[in-house]
Design an enzyme around this catalytic site. Sequence first.
Site, short mmCIF file in Angstrom:
data_model
loop_
_atom_site.label_atom_id
_atom_site.label_comp_id
_atom_site.label_asym_id
_atom_site.label_seq_id
_atom_site.Cartn_x
_atom_site.Cartn_y
_atom_site.Cartn_z
N LYS A 86 21.42 37.65 22.21
CA LYS A 86 21.04 37.20 23.54
C LYS A 86 22.13 37.47 24.58
CE LYS A 86 17.49 33.81 22.50
NZ LYS A 86 17.31 33.95 21.05
N GLU A 108 14.47 29.86 31.56
CA GLU A 108 13.67 29.01 30.68
C GLU A 108 14.32 29.05 29.31
OE1 GLU A 108 13.24 32.18 30.92
OE2 GLU A 108 12.87 32.77 28.83
N SER A 377 20.20 39.48 13.93
CA SER A 377 20.15 39.12 15.35
C SER A 377 21.06 37.94 15.69
CB SER A 377 18.71 38.81 15.77
OG SER A 377 18.14 37.79 14.96
C1 LIG Z 1 16.11 34.11 20.30
C2 LIG Z 1 16.34 34.72 18.99
C3 LIG Z 1 15.42 35.61 18.40
C4 LIG Z 1 14.08 35.93 19.01
O1 LIG Z 1 14.09 36.65 20.21
P1 LIG Z 1 13.72 38.17 20.36
O2 LIG Z 1 13.56 38.34 21.82
O3 LIG Z 1 12.44 38.42 19.61
O4 LIG Z 1 14.83 38.96 19.80
C5 LIG Z 1 15.75 36.21 17.20
N1 LIG Z 1 16.91 35.94 16.56
C6 LIG Z 1 17.81 35.07 17.09
C7 LIG Z 1 19.07 34.80 16.33
C8 LIG Z 1 17.56 34.44 18.30
O5 LIG Z 1 18.47 33.57 18.79
#
Ligand SMILES: *Cc1c(COP(=O)(O)O)cnc(C)c1O
Length: 414
Positions: A86, A108, A377
């Site tokens: 993010k 948001e 992620s």
């Molecule tokens: C917010 C989040 C996601 C989901 O968001 P995407 O926009 O689909 O990438 C995935 N993994 C983590 C660790 C997150 O914090």
Amino acid sequence: MKNSGYYSQFGGAFIPEILVQTFDELESAYLAARDDDSFWAEYLELMSTYSCRATPISRLDNLTKELGGATIYVKREDLNHTGAHKANNVMGQGLLTKRMGKKRVIAETGAGQHGVATATMAAKFGFDCTIYMGALDVERQRPNVFWMEQMGAEVVAVKEGSQTLKDAINEAFRDWVTNMDDTHYVLGTACGPHPFPEMVSWFQSIIGTEARAQMLETTGKLPSRVYACVGGGSNAMGIFSGFLDDKEVELVGVEAGGRGRGSGQHAARLAYDDATIGVAQGYKTFFLQNTDGQMQETHSVSAGLDYVGVSPILSHFHETGQVRFEAATDDAVVAAMQRTVRREGLIPALETSHAFAQAYLEAPNMSPDENILVNMSGRADKDIFTVADAVHDPKWKEFIISKADAYRQEMNNA
Ligand SMILES: *Cc1c(COP(=O)(O)O)cnc(C)c1O
């Protein structure tokens, strides 16, 4: 209604008349930044000095051996500041906000991760910051609310509707309509009206650009498959961006299967057949909705994948077949997380663990000559309450109870 920002029939910008000028201004600023090499250079500099970029790729030796198929590599987005991809999006939009001469940001947030990332960016850039969050989510996500407030953000608990993410989105748009002159709305994923899906994907493409070069340098070839979890779709768009021209690389998006196909308790918009095409929240995509267009309740063990819509660009790739979509159930996800922690010492977020679950399912059926790449992620520190519940850890419960007892005494004595 404008014609730009469509990916076959998906996307668009279905916005109130009053916001048209603000969106035009944003699109112009974004296009000018894209054309300006010094903007991307400044972005790279910021990300390397503030957020650990370039993030490495790690090879999972133990699990590769245990599963006995393709060699598994992981792109380490968990090493970003605030613990997830993010940061790539919010820092990019922060630079753009500065460029537009605006002094205030709003966002948001559902689980609170995007709120924390935005509050971090606002603290660094010196912007005023308001975060809209459903009142129910504020109750459930106290640690994130705590950090947002420490960073100087005002957290508004939205008491409309179901008091969750979609109500927070509506409230953020309402704020923007009133304050568009000095305020930028930092949307958190590759969804919403144009130019957000494209712009957020552009900032996140830093993941795929790095990862492709790293795989070539480390292994001498491209991976056979690339896996990413899909909430709104921003980390998936980010890593997939690096491989869109490589026909030999299969791209796999993994959604929240929740309690499974047919349960009605999931957030699989593309992998299962429950979603239909519609327009909501300013854009056209597949939504989990009933025949009247009412949004359905979704469910996932991971708050970050628990969303009714999905990036219009991914809906497009679903239809063209460029990305294969699968879903992992809550149980499979918790098991994949525990396995990764135990065998590799990596702590993937519950969202991320969806991608790991699918990769572990498929790797054994692949050749040892092949490599696969999983986008990690984010990390799971934020998930400690949920995971401790899911694995029924008695020592954790004792810890929480003793904390509560101590606070109760302190309040009684006050
Ligand atoms: C917010 C989040 C996601 C989901 O968001 P995407 O926009 O689909 O990438 C995935 N993994 C983590 C660790 C997150 O914090």
